[in-house]
Design a protein around this motif. Structure first.
Motif, PDB file in Angstrom:
ATOM      1  N   ALA A  77       0.851  -1.200   0.000  1.00 29.38           N
ATOM      2  CA  ALA A  77       0.000   0.000   0.000  1.00 29.38           C
ATOM      3  C   ALA A  77       0.880   1.240   0.000  1.00 29.38           C
ATOM      4  N   VAL A  78       0.481   2.258  -0.760  1.00 27.43           N
ATOM      5  CA  VAL A  78       1.248   3.503  -0.843  1.00 27.43           C
ATOM      6  C   VAL A  78       0.333   4.662  -0.450  1.00 27.43           C
ATOM      7  N   THR A 128      -2.267  -2.175  -3.640  1.00 28.48           N
ATOM      8  CA  THR A 128      -2.012  -3.015  -4.812  1.00 28.48           C
ATOM      9  C   THR A 128      -2.232  -4.481  -4.464  1.00 28.48           C
ATOM     10  N   TYR A 129      -2.919  -5.186  -5.360  1.00 29.28           N
ATOM     11  CA  TYR A 129      -3.293  -6.586  -5.146  1.00 29.28           C
ATOM     12  C   TYR A 129      -2.479  -7.535  -6.025  1.00 29.28           C
ATOM     13  N   GLN A 169      -5.616  -9.417 -11.001  1.00 30.82           N
ATOM     14  CA  GLN A 169      -6.595  -8.507 -11.610  1.00 30.82           C
ATOM     15  C   GLN A 169      -7.824  -8.437 -10.708  1.00 30.82           C
ATOM     16  N   LEU A 170      -8.349  -7.247 -10.524  1.00 29.04           N
ATOM     17  CA  LEU A 170      -9.506  -7.082  -9.645  1.00 29.04           C
ATOM     18  C   LEU A 170     -10.792  -6.920 -10.434  1.00 29.04           C
ATOM     19  N   VAL A 171     -11.854  -7.470  -9.886  1.00 35.19           N
ATOM     20  CA  VAL A 171     -13.197  -7.206 -10.392  1.00 35.19           C
ATOM     21  C   VAL A 171     -13.952  -6.597  -9.220  1.00 35.19           C
ATOM     22  N   CYS A 172     -14.442  -5.379  -9.425  1.00 36.97           N
ATOM     23  CA  CYS A 172     -15.155  -4.702  -8.335  1.00 36.97           C
ATOM     24  C   CYS A 172     -16.652  -4.973  -8.498  1.00 36.97           C
ATOM     25  N   ARG A 173     -17.251  -5.684  -7.538  1.00 33.88           N
ATOM     26  CA  ARG A 173     -18.684  -5.965  -7.639  1.00 33.88           C
ATOM     27  C   ARG A 173     -19.520  -4.905  -6.941  1.00 33.88           C
ATOM     28  N   THR A 178      -5.172  -2.231  -8.586  1.00 37.42           N
ATOM     29  CA  THR A 178      -5.030  -1.259  -7.500  1.00 37.42           C
ATOM     30  C   THR A 178      -6.376  -0.664  -7.095  1.00 37.42           C
ATOM     31  N   VAL A 179      -6.557  -0.552  -5.782  1.00 34.51           N
ATOM     32  CA  VAL A 179      -7.737   0.115  -5.237  1.00 34.51           C
ATOM     33  C   VAL A 179      -7.272   1.422  -4.613  1.00 34.51           C
ATOM     34  N   THR A 180      -7.960   2.519  -4.934  1.00 33.28           N
ATOM     35  CA  THR A 180      -7.633   3.800  -4.317  1.00 33.28           C
ATOM     36  C   THR A 180      -8.705   4.141  -3.291  1.00 33.28           C
TER      37      THR A 180
END
Length: 527
Positions: free
Chosen positions: A432-433, A444-445, A448-452, A484-486
């Motif tokens: 994490a930053v 950061t994961y 690949q992310l899928v946001c439901r 990445t999730v912000t």
């Protein structure tokens, strides 16, 4: 033969040799013969009946998957033959009521029961719930002897046999492997991990081995007869704490023994001579109410101890790093402020968040926190002893066991069977930053992310001057890029000391947590 050998059984295939044992006249020689369909002798073994125990043991040569075979044990003019025996992989399924929930109780039960006939090579066996104050050599009672699956024996009743998670795991593995599977159920609802742990495993975590022993009455010794099972002292114990039994299980009658080691003694120790391919475990709800913060020791200790015991008990045939799969806790009460379920989910991974890890090698986990089932009829009436829980509707027994078993078999194929291209874990944060001036945190994961769902409460930050007690504030998701999730740290004026995700008893609606991977596996909770 010992109690858990019978017609229709599955014995462990190569590369291991299947251990077979039974009873006889001390000093006598027992001849064990495995023969094929037409009576052709495949192998012959001789074993001597050992001293006071009156038992003999032999290890069959490793066999390719398949069958049917007949297995005969003879002593003098007396002999016993077991028929319709197959070789394949044997899995032990253990835990509390979510493991004991039968195929009759799950979603689409009638369809699942009707499908049983299509899987004659997935054989099932269920030990009866039993407890003992001393380690038993053999099972005291059996609920379901080795059987070909039918709608009747898979859906015998509620929380009896056969385990839906165990059956579905076996069925999905059979579809991938295409050879016989033997499923052994040893589960009891409302039971804490301490009851399934040996005294040695409890000592490793500094837990008293005899807590609650004072509640137990004495037992009577039975007299062993020729080829009869020996009855060791049997003791009936009351729970350590009557309040615990009502809170640990919404149905009082589902609340099992709480006394340390009594289920290890009666339901696991007798099975140690079995050659196994793997273990599936679904337990932990009771420990959300008992020794919750010791679970990060008691669970890894149980895994290590069972491995050592099954390896030794099978004369080295069960591999020392026996694959061990488990289900991370699902949900209980919606909107409950209690975080004991969240803490227990974390401790199920030995506080690493993801498995396998250094403290839990050779393990795999099915995340189930997104499978909550508010309308499940099982376990909704909450005990009057805890009126506050009536404010939070919910059920501790979700009916979607298909998704649980599907996620579990992905882990089994990757970890137990070494399939390289099987994705079995959801996305997990790698770093994490903090962008201090913008008040943003980029997480950061690993995938690949899928946001439901852009869930405001999914992520929380520890926003306080000192680490404890922590003030946890929501950190809303403002963007989800590929990996990445912000998060926005709106209310946080002090340094961010911690970050957590899905830290709640009921973190999200059905299959609608915030983050998944492209295969549909949920990101596990973390702290």
């Amino acid at each position: 033969f010992a109690s858990y050998y019978g017609d229709h059984m599955v014995l462990q295939k190569e590369p291991a040799g299947a251990v077979v044992w039974g009873y006889g006249e001390p000093g006598a020689a027992v001849t064990v013969v495995l023969s094929g369909d037409g009576g052709l002798v495949v192998m012959k073994k001789t074993a001597r009946v050992k001293g006071p125990s009156g038992t003999w043991t032999t290890v069959l040569d490793p066999m390719d998957p398949g069958g049917p075979y007949a297995l005969t044990a003879g002593q003098g003019s007396e002999n016993v033959t077991l028929r319709d025996v197959y070789f394949g992989d044997v899995w032990l399924c253990s835990g509390q009521s979510n493991m004991a929930m039968t195929v009759l109780q799950i979603a689409n039960a009638s369809r699942e029961l009707a499908a049983a006939a299509r899987y004659p090579y997935v054989r099932v066996f269920a030990a009866a719930p039993a407890r003992s104050d001393a380690e038993l050599e053999d099972l005291e009672r059996i609920d379901l002897p080795w059987s070909v699956p039918t709608a009747e024996n898979l859906g015998h009743g509620n929380f009896t046999y056969f385990s839906a998670v165990c059956w579905l795991l076996g069925r999905y593995l059979y579809e991938a492997l295409r050879y016989p599977l033997g499923l052994v159920e040893a589960a009891w609802g409302g039971t804490p991990i301490e009851a399934w742990s040996s005294p040695r495993a409890l000592r490793a975590c500094g837990l008293p081995e005899d807590a609650g022993r004072a509640h137990c009455g004495g037992g009577k010794k039975g007299t062993p007869g020729l080829l009869q099972r020996q009855h060791r002292p049997r003791v009936v114990c009351t729970p350590l704490n009557p309040a615990l039994s009502s809170s640990a299980s919404p149905h009082r009658h589902l609340s099992g023994p709480q006394t340390p080691s009594v289920l290890w003694n009666a339901m696991i120790h007798p099975l140690l001579n079995m050659t196994l391919r793997g273990v599936a475990w679904y337990q932990g709800e009771a420990n959300a109410f008992l020794h919750t913060d010791q679970y990060n020791c008691t669970f890894p200790a149980l895994i290590a101890d069972w491995r050592q015991a099954f390896h030794a008990g099978s004369g080295g045939q069960t591999e020392p790093l026996l694959p061990f799969g488990f289900v991370q806790l699902s949900t209980y009460r919606r909107q409950s402020p209690d975080d004991s379920f969240a803490r227990l989910r974390w401790h199920q991974t030995a506080d690493a968040g993801v498995v396998p890890n250094a403290r839990m090698p050779g393990t795999f986990m099915a995340v189930a926190m997104d499978l909550g089932d508010e309308r499940s009829p099982y376990g909704r009436r909450l005990p009057a002893a805890n009126p506050s829980s009536l404010l939070f509707p919910g059920s501790i027994h979700p009916r979607d066991k298909q998704s649980v078993a599907q996620r579990l078999q992905l882990g089994a194929r990757a970890v137990a069977y070494g399939e390289k291209d099987v994705v079995f874990q959801g996305p997990y944060p790698t770093h994490a930053v903090l962008e201090v001036t913008a008040g943003l945190l980029n997480v950061t994961y690993s995938q690949q992310l899928v946001c439901r769902r852009r869930d405001t409460w999914a992520f929380e930050v520890c926003c306080s001057k000192q680490p404890s007690p922590c003030v946890w504030l929501p950190a809303p998701m403002v963007a989800v890029e590929s990996r990445t999730v912000t998060l926005v740290l709106a209310g946080c004026r002090t340094p961010v000391l911690g970050l957590r995700y899905a830290w709640a008893e009921w973190p999200c609606e059905y299959k609608s947590c915030a983050l998944y991977n492209s295969q549909g596996l949920p990101a596990p909770p973390f702290l």
